[in-house]
Scaffold this motif. Structure first.
Motif, PDB file in Angstrom:
ATOM      1  N   HIS A 121       3.454   9.887  -1.472  1.00  0.00           N
ATOM      2  CA  HIS A 121       2.344   9.276  -0.737  1.00  0.00           C
ATOM      3  C   HIS A 121       1.503  10.342  -0.045  1.00  0.00           C
ATOM      4  O   HIS A 121       0.261  10.289  -0.050  1.00  0.00           O
ATOM      5  CB  HIS A 121       2.903   8.274   0.285  1.00  0.00           C
ATOM      6  CG  HIS A 121       1.857   7.505   1.012  1.00  0.00           C
ATOM      7  ND1 HIS A 121       2.105   6.839   2.195  1.00  0.00           N
ATOM      8  CD2 HIS A 121       0.539   7.312   0.749  1.00  0.00           C
ATOM      9  CE1 HIS A 121       0.998   6.255   2.606  1.00  0.00           C
ATOM     10  NE2 HIS A 121       0.035   6.527   1.752  1.00  0.00           N
ATOM     11  N   SER A 122       2.163  11.352   0.541  1.00  0.00           N
ATOM     12  CA  SER A 122       1.434  12.423   1.229  1.00  0.00           C
ATOM     13  C   SER A 122       0.540  13.178   0.258  1.00  0.00           C
ATOM     14  O   SER A 122      -0.614  13.508   0.581  1.00  0.00           O
ATOM     15  CB  SER A 122       2.420  13.388   1.896  1.00  0.00           C
ATOM     16  OG  SER A 122       3.137  12.754   2.934  1.00  0.00           O
ATOM     17  N   ARG A 167      -2.465  11.006  -0.608  1.00  0.00           N
ATOM     18  CA  ARG A 167      -3.391  10.935   0.522  1.00  0.00           C
ATOM     19  C   ARG A 167      -4.209  12.229   0.643  1.00  0.00           C
ATOM     20  O   ARG A 167      -5.429  12.190   0.854  1.00  0.00           O
ATOM     21  CB  ARG A 167      -2.624  10.697   1.820  1.00  0.00           C
ATOM     22  CG  ARG A 167      -3.534  10.510   3.034  1.00  0.00           C
ATOM     23  CD  ARG A 167      -2.784  10.564   4.342  1.00  0.00           C
ATOM     24  NE  ARG A 167      -1.773   9.518   4.445  1.00  0.00           N
ATOM     25  CZ  ARG A 167      -0.465   9.756   4.456  1.00  0.00           C
ATOM     26  NH1 ARG A 167      -0.011  11.000   4.336  1.00  0.00           N
ATOM     27  NH2 ARG A 167       0.386   8.762   4.585  1.00  0.00           N
ATOM     28  N   TYR A 172      -6.495   1.851   1.205  1.00  0.00           N
ATOM     29  CA  TYR A 172      -5.775   2.050  -0.053  1.00  0.00           C
ATOM     30  C   TYR A 172      -5.154   0.736  -0.508  1.00  0.00           C
ATOM     31  O   TYR A 172      -4.750  -0.100   0.315  1.00  0.00           O
ATOM     32  CB  TYR A 172      -4.659   3.084   0.106  1.00  0.00           C
ATOM     33  CG  TYR A 172      -5.138   4.483   0.411  1.00  0.00           C
ATOM     34  CD1 TYR A 172      -5.380   5.397  -0.603  1.00  0.00           C
ATOM     35  CD2 TYR A 172      -5.345   4.891   1.736  1.00  0.00           C
ATOM     36  CE1 TYR A 172      -5.801   6.690  -0.324  1.00  0.00           C
ATOM     37  CE2 TYR A 172      -5.779   6.176   2.025  1.00  0.00           C
ATOM     38  CZ  TYR A 172      -5.999   7.069   0.997  1.00  0.00           C
ATOM     39  OH  TYR A 172      -6.427   8.340   1.268  1.00  0.00           O
ATOM     40  N   GLU A 196      -1.469   1.487   4.559  1.00  0.00           N
ATOM     41  CA  GLU A 196      -2.530   2.355   5.070  1.00  0.00           C
ATOM     42  C   GLU A 196      -3.895   1.774   4.721  1.00  0.00           C
ATOM     43  O   GLU A 196      -4.183   1.482   3.552  1.00  0.00           O
ATOM     44  CB  GLU A 196      -2.389   3.757   4.478  1.00  0.00           C
ATOM     45  CG  GLU A 196      -3.393   4.751   5.035  1.00  0.00           C
ATOM     46  CD  GLU A 196      -3.090   6.169   4.601  1.00  0.00           C
ATOM     47  OE1 GLU A 196      -3.847   7.069   4.994  1.00  0.00           O
ATOM     48  OE2 GLU A 196      -2.108   6.376   3.867  1.00  0.00           O
ATOM     49  N   GLN A 199      -8.285  12.341   0.416  1.00  0.00           N
ATOM     50  CA  GLN A 199      -9.034  12.767   1.590  1.00  0.00           C
ATOM     51  C   GLN A 199      -9.997  13.899   1.237  1.00  0.00           C
ATOM     52  O   GLN A 199     -11.058  14.027   1.832  1.00  0.00           O
ATOM     53  CB  GLN A 199      -8.078  13.197   2.703  1.00  0.00           C
ATOM     54  CG  GLN A 199      -7.399  12.030   3.389  1.00  0.00           C
ATOM     55  CD  GLN A 199      -6.476  12.456   4.506  1.00  0.00           C
ATOM     56  OE1 GLN A 199      -6.162  13.636   4.661  1.00  0.00           O
ATOM     57  NE2 GLN A 199      -6.018  11.502   5.296  1.00  0.00           N
TER      58      GLN A 199
END
Length: 470
Positions: free
Chosen positions: A387-388, A391, A215, A212, A395
């Motif tokens: 990972h979610s 993130r 990162y 991604e 964000q």
């Protein structure tokens, strides 16, 4: 009666001496790390030893008292190491001399280890490559008298420096695969080892994060070797980490225990760590004066304590935030052991300037979870959920100067739902200011009739209005 007691005591002393005298080296194992080589000699019992170096040619000599050799010492994988051979010979007085022949100069460190669930007594010899960061630190509780330094890749930055203002840097996540090398971690059914499972998950997580834009993930441990706990956070700091995440697989006496967990540092652990940094002026200057966001080495002790405490409090708040997001996402693909982020004084979580969490991916002592943890499909599902959560956290709160921050500033990333677990000292007004929302909005989002909140309560944080929105 006295004579009989004396004879009994003498017999015990003789038996003890004989038991000490029959300690043998039964084998040797080798691990190669980025900047050091570890040799582990398996022993039949405890020994005393002395290590020194000789030159022309370079070699390490280890004198072991009251010992012999039963296992083979010449079957080691010596490629990519400074070792050219290991040999042994008996000395006068029932002693043993081990000689490690070298092709390059190294710095040795050695200690002994008590038996654990997988190995018996051991003599550990670490050989640090010339020019490596071989800084001696406090030995483990079962070791004497020294401990190894962290493996640090020469390609990684030596200090945590800000990126040039014209560039948008990546957000850096340090991924720490727990245990390693001589430390297998928990051992599950059929001999599955925690150190192997968590390294596999860590490598998959690194690949997912690096895919991604904006990162970059760095592994603290890239292979099967041991790193002392406090050195793991030092490696993360050298990598410029914005987040430290340690991957583990839990174990319990009851094989029925199951579920994933996420830990952040406890309040007591944070307090003791603050005191430790303040007590060590050299560490205080290096950590905060050299690589952190607050300079302490020119402050008096009281002001330094306040600034460091504020830094630790903010870091812990971020740790709880990202931890809850990771835990919530993991709950969608695997059972949870506890519904909230737990707090404990784990050594790897004690960084005052880097948000840090420890993820227990499941109970390796549970036969069902142990089987799942070994499968690539379940590991990949865990990786997606972790990972979610990462993130979502970044964000919402991207570090200034990063690519992700530029997307937020341009209104190209809408902040998702946020949660805050109330801690001692929090107030609704302070939280509204911290998250840049109005006090009425915060009350409405949580159906509050007044400003009273309780420790442990989870608050929903409404998204701030983006530029260009009504």
């Amino acid at each position: 009666m006295r004579m009989r007691a004396w004879i009994t005591a003498l017999a015990v002393m003789l038996l003890s001496a004989q038991a000490w005298a029959v300690s043998n080296i039964e084998g040797v194992r080798l691990w190669r790390a980025p900047d050091n080589t570890r040799l582990v000699f398996d022993l039949s019992g405890p020994v005393q030893h002395n290590v020194f170096t000789l030159a022309a040619p370079d070699r390490i000599v280890i004198d072991v008292s009251a010992a012999g050799v039963k296992g083979a010492l010449d079957r080691l994988p010596l490629a990519n190491t400074p070792i050219t051979g290991v040999r042994a010979g008996q000395q006068d007085g029932n002693g043993l001399r081990l000689v490690i022949d070298l092709s390059a100069e190294v710095t040795p460190r050695s200690f002994t280890l008590e038996p654990n669930q997988e190995y018996g007594h051991r003599l550990v010899v670490d050989l640090f490559d010339k020019g490596s960061v071989a800084v001696a630190s406090r030995p483990p509780a079962t070791a004497t008298p020294s401990t190894p330094a962290p493996p640090v890749s020469p390609n990684r930055p030596a200090t945590r420096l800000p990126a040039p203002s014209r560039e948008q840097r990546d957000i850096v996540i340090a991924i720490d695969a727990g245990h390693g090398g001589e430390d297998p971690g928990a051992i599950g059914p059929a001999g599955v080892r925690e150190k192997d499972v968590v390294l596999s998950i860590s490598k998959k997580l690194q690949s997912a994060i690096n895919a991604e834009k904006g990162y970059r993930a760095e592994l603290v441990r890239t292979g099967d070797y041991f790193i002392p706990l406090r050195k793991r956070t030092e490696i993360a700091r050298r990598q410029g980490a914005d987040l430290f995440i340690s991957i583990h697989a839990d174990a319990a006496p009851r094989t029925s225990a199951y579920g994933a967990s996420v830990f952040a540092l406890s309040d007591g652990g944070a307090t003791s760590e603050t005191a430790r940094w303040l007590a060590d002026s050299e560490n205080r200057s290096d950590l905060i004066g050299g690589v952190g966001n607050v300079k302490l080495d020119d402050k008096d002790r009281m002001l330094a304590g306040v600034l460091l405490d504020l830094s630790m409090t903010a870091t812990l708040s971020s740790s709880l935030n990202v931890g809850q997001k990771v835990l919530s996402n993991m709950g969608s693909i695997t059972p949870l052991h506890k519904p909230r982020v737990e707090q404990a004084g784990f050594m790897v979580l004690k960084s005052p300037d880097i948000p840090s969490i420890l993820v227990e991916t499941g109970f390796i002592s549970n036969p069902s979870e142990a089987r799942k943890l070994q499968t690539a499909s379940h590991q990949q599902a865990l990786v997606r959920s972790i990972h979610s959560g990462i993130r979502q956290f970044f964000q919402e709160s991207p570090p200034p100067g990063t690519y992700i921050a530029s997307l937020r500033d341009a209104g190209r990333i809408a902040p998702g739902p946020r949660e805050h677990v109330v801690r001692s000292g929090d107030s609704l007004a302070l939280l509204a200011q911290r998250y840049q929302v109005s006090l009425p909005e915060l009350r409405r989002a949580n159906n509050l009739r007044n400003d009273v909140i309780k420790i442990g309560q989870t608050l929903s944080i409404p998204a701030p209005t983006l530029a260009g929105e009504p």
